[in-house]
Design an enzyme around this catalytic site. Structure first.
Site, PDB file in Angstrom:
ATOM      1  N   CYS A 171       0.852  -1.275   0.147  1.00  0.00           N
ATOM      2  CA  CYS A 171       0.078  -0.171   0.002  1.00  0.00           C
ATOM      3  C   CYS A 171       0.825   1.311   0.140  1.00  0.00           C
ATOM      4  CB  CYS A 171      -0.892  -0.143   1.231  1.00  0.00           C
ATOM      5  SG  CYS A 171      -1.897  -1.455   1.241  1.00  0.00           S
ATOM      6  N   HIS A 172       1.603   1.452   1.019  1.00  0.00           N
ATOM      7  CA  HIS A 172       2.633   2.486   1.097  1.00  0.00           C
ATOM      8  C   HIS A 172       4.055   2.251   1.164  1.00  0.00           C
ATOM      9  CE1 HIS A 172      -1.392   3.589   2.529  1.00  0.00           C
ATOM     10  NE2 HIS A 172      -1.492   4.316   1.626  1.00  0.00           N
ATOM     11  N   GLY A 173       4.520   0.811   1.134  1.00  0.00           N
ATOM     12  CA  GLY A 173       5.801   0.391   1.272  1.00  0.00           C
ATOM     13  C   GLY A 173       6.299   0.189   2.462  1.00  0.00           C
TER      14      GLY A 173
END
Ligand code: FES
Length: 184
Positions: free
Chosen positions: A148-150
């Site tokens: 999703c955001h790493g």
């Protein structure tokens, strides 16, 4: 004339009384409505037998190979159970805890070094990280990768990189035999 003057007071008090009466009636109706709406809601908060049955689960871990993991559902959430390799255990134990964003020693996160039991919900915004299966991306630290955001987690499920603030949570669990884990 005196009677008429008495029937309609100049201060409008009888109008105020009517308003108060209407207000009280409305309030009473509102309270009744709230009560009738609240009951099913409160009632729905009592866990049903199905939910109680799922509050703890026993998982057979005998077929999980070293380096692999399985995902099962527990209380509506994904639960990761991973069998770590000696290298993964060594990597998890060798980390300088003081440098971690959410400092926690590996020994405080596992009951048996070989087994990692985690709630598979990213502590950033709640995505399910990848990496439970060896065929999935595991990130730079060999644990879990949240696409999703790493966010990246290590082989102890601790946050190492990315926006997530906390380690993956460890649920209450126990081993009921060498091949069975009871969670919850
Ligand atoms: S939800 Fe996992 S990095 Fe944002």
């Amino acid at each position: 004339m005196a009677d008429q003057a008495h029937a309609v007071p100049k201060d409008g008090h009888s109008g105020g009384t009517r308003r108060e009466f209407l207000y009280l009636m409305t309030a009473a109706a509102g309270a009744y409505g709230a009560a009738t709406v609240a009951w099913p809601f409160i009632s729905s908060m009592n866990p049903s037998q199905d939910v109680l049955a799922l509050s703890s689960i026993e998982v057979d871990i005998s077929s999980i190979q070293p380096g692999e993991g399985i995902t099962v559902k527990w209380r509506g959430k994904p639960l990761f159970i991973r069998r770590r390799t000696p290298e993964e255990i060594k990597a998890a134990e060798g980390v300088n805890v003081a440098q971690l964003r959410d400092p926690q020693a590996d020994k405080d996160r596992v009951q048996k070094p070989e087994w990692l039991v985690l709630i598979g919900v990213c502590t950033h915004l709640g995505c399910v990280p990848q990496g439970e299966k060896s065929s999935e991306p595991r990130g730079e630290y060999g644990g879990y990768y949240c696409p999703c955001h790493g966010s990246q987690y290590d082989t102890s499920g601790r946050i190492r990189k990315g926006p997530a603030p906390l380690n993956l949570a460890v649920p209450p669990y126990s081993f009921t035999s060498d091949t069975t884990v009871k969670v919850g």
